[in-house]
Design an enzyme around this catalytic site. Structure first.
Site, PDB file in Angstrom:
ATOM      1  N   LYS A 186     -68.438  40.756  17.883  1.00 18.02           N
ATOM      2  CA  LYS A 186     -68.173  41.867  16.971  1.00 18.02           C
ATOM      3  C   LYS A 186     -67.846  43.104  17.790  1.00 18.02           C
ATOM      4  CE  LYS A 186     -68.754  44.580  13.162  1.00 18.02           C
ATOM      5  NZ  LYS A 186     -70.034  45.144  12.753  1.00 18.02           N
ATOM      6  N   ASP A 320     -71.295  43.593   3.832  1.00 22.10           N
ATOM      7  CA  ASP A 320     -72.068  44.563   4.619  1.00 22.10           C
ATOM      8  C   ASP A 320     -73.513  44.671   4.116  1.00 22.10           C
ATOM      9  OD1 ASP A 320     -72.046  45.985   6.941  1.00 22.10           O
ATOM     10  OD2 ASP A 320     -70.800  47.627   6.218  1.00 22.10           O
TER      11      ASP A 320
HETATM   12 ZN   LIG Z   1     -71.425  45.971   8.887  1.00 24.06          ZN
END
Ligand SMILES: [Zn+2]
Length: 409
Positions: A186, A320
């Site tokens: 990420k 998220d």
């Molecule tokens: Zn996130």
């Protein structure tokens, strides 16, 4: 051999094909054996599906299982290890909501993933990124103007800090994340909504740095890179560098949507993030800056999503969760539909396409030979996509053929 026979369900298999009405599904040893079985084998456990809608277990391609936003004072007074015990609640809420696989976008270490795989704790199947690579002063740097550092996740063994600048450091940091067990790398390619000292439009890593990260991950059996990318310039650089998925994608124009479609880059929209940040601002202890930035981007984000959808960009559902409450994930489908997506496409984005984004080849569909992850929805989600967000409507959740929730009434 364990056999599970679910009779009388209406099957939405995740491929986008029409519903198969009144069918029976046979599961053997955690895999779908037949999706139109005539009768139950004598040694099978039989469940009456009561005409409910069977869908593949949903996949959320962007979560943060180890965290859930809390007011700063609470974060500062929570003992470090308490968060690991608390994570069990996040995992349970996620699974009960109907999510059977997740891709963790930072904060979960190999221990959490292994504990789930070994059955020590219950939770969705996980792909982990360990921690996100971020530049000094970028999204993910918890440094405040006071000099106090309030990182979302404290670095600890198995959780290297993510800050790195320049070619050599990003290469080394990518290697550190891979060493710690990352399934996916990420990066924070632009600023963000929740960070104290930047803006979603700020471009962070350089194109050169992004290319090195992609190359380094690629060396390890083709590990993919997911990029938090909100501003247009940052998104452009990510696409050029060969990033696998654009997370959030707030400021996309027609040109970049066209490139993403051509290149096969995934969009993981997380439309729910700014919506939830604003709804629960007080409870979550969101900063004034985060609230202002959420208000600024919320409409633009939706328009950007619609543009990408109309352009034919591959969309993998992601939320998220962790920035807001775990277990509310499936509100995302309703938001996608509000932005012009068909209910069937929203389901496909949350099953088939999300599975492809995660690189799964035998998970994400109700199909013979596939992993038996499924949910039963009392209401037809094609008629009311919002039904999927209601926990009492999701009446059964199974992962690997094991029933984790059964409230069929
Ligand atoms: Zn996130």
């Amino acid at each position: 051999m364990t056999k599970l026979f679910i009779e009388n369900v209406n099957l939405i298999d995740g491929t986008g094909s029409e519903t198969i009405n009144h069918t029976n599904v046979l599961i053997e040893n955690g895999k779908f054996k037949s999706v139109n079985a005539a009768a139950a084998p004598h040694d099978a456990e039989v469940v009456d599906g009561r005409g409910q809608y069977m869908l593949p277990g949903m996949i959320d391609a962007h979560v943060h299982m180890m965290t859930e936003f809390k007011p700063l004072e609470e974060r500062l007074t929570t003992p470090f290890s308490y968060n690991f015990y608390l994570a069990q609640q996040h995992l349970d809420r996620t699974l009960n909501a109907g999510i059977t696989s997740v891709r963790d976008a930072l904060g979960s270490d190999l221990g959490l993933k292994k504990a789930i795989d070994d059955g020590l704790v219950t939770g969705p199947r996980m792909q982990i990124s360990i921690n996100a690579l971020t530049i000094t002063g970028g999204h993910g740097d918890g440094y405040n103007y006071s000099g106090t550092v309030t990182d979302l996740m404290q670095p600890h063994p198995g959780m290297p800090h993510g800050i790195c600048d320049g070619i050599d450091e990003v290469r080394k940091k990518t290697r550190e994340m891979l060493r710690a067990g990352a399934d996916v790398i990420k990066v924070h390619a632009t600023g963000g909504v929740s960070s104290p000292t930047d803006h979603p439009k700020f471009t962070q890593f350089s194109l050169e740095e992004l290319k090195v990260i992609v190359e380094e991950a690629q060396f390890r059996n083709g590990v993919k890179v997911m990029a938090h990318a909100q501003g247009l310039e940052g998104i452009r650089q990510c696409v050029e560098a060969g990033i696998h998925s654009i997370e959030h994608g707030i400021y996309m124009d027609d040109e970049i949507c066209g490139k993403m479609k051509d290149q096969g880059t995934y969009l993981v929209p997380t439309l729910l993030a700014p919506v939830s940040v604003l709804e629960f601002a007080d409870e979550l202890g969101m900063s004034k800056a985060a609230i202002e930035k959420s208000e600024e981007v919320i409409q633009i984000h939706k328009e950007s999503f619609t543009r990408a959808y109309n352009a034919g960009v591959k969309i993998a559902m992601g939320t998220d969760a962790g920035v807001f409450k775990h277990g509310t994930n499936l509100r995302e489908l309703e938001l996608m539909v509000e932005c012009g997506m068909t209910p069937m496409d929203a389901i496909t984005a949350s099953t088939k396409t999300a599975a492809e984004c995660l690189g799964y080849t035998d998970t994400g569909l109700v199909k013979e030979g596939y992993t038996a992850d499924f949910i039963l929805s009392k209401e037809n989600p094609l008629e009311n996509i919002g039904a999927l967000k209601a926990h009492d409507n999701i009446q059964m959740v199974a992962k690997d053929g094991v029933i984790h929730k059964n409230i069929i009434d």
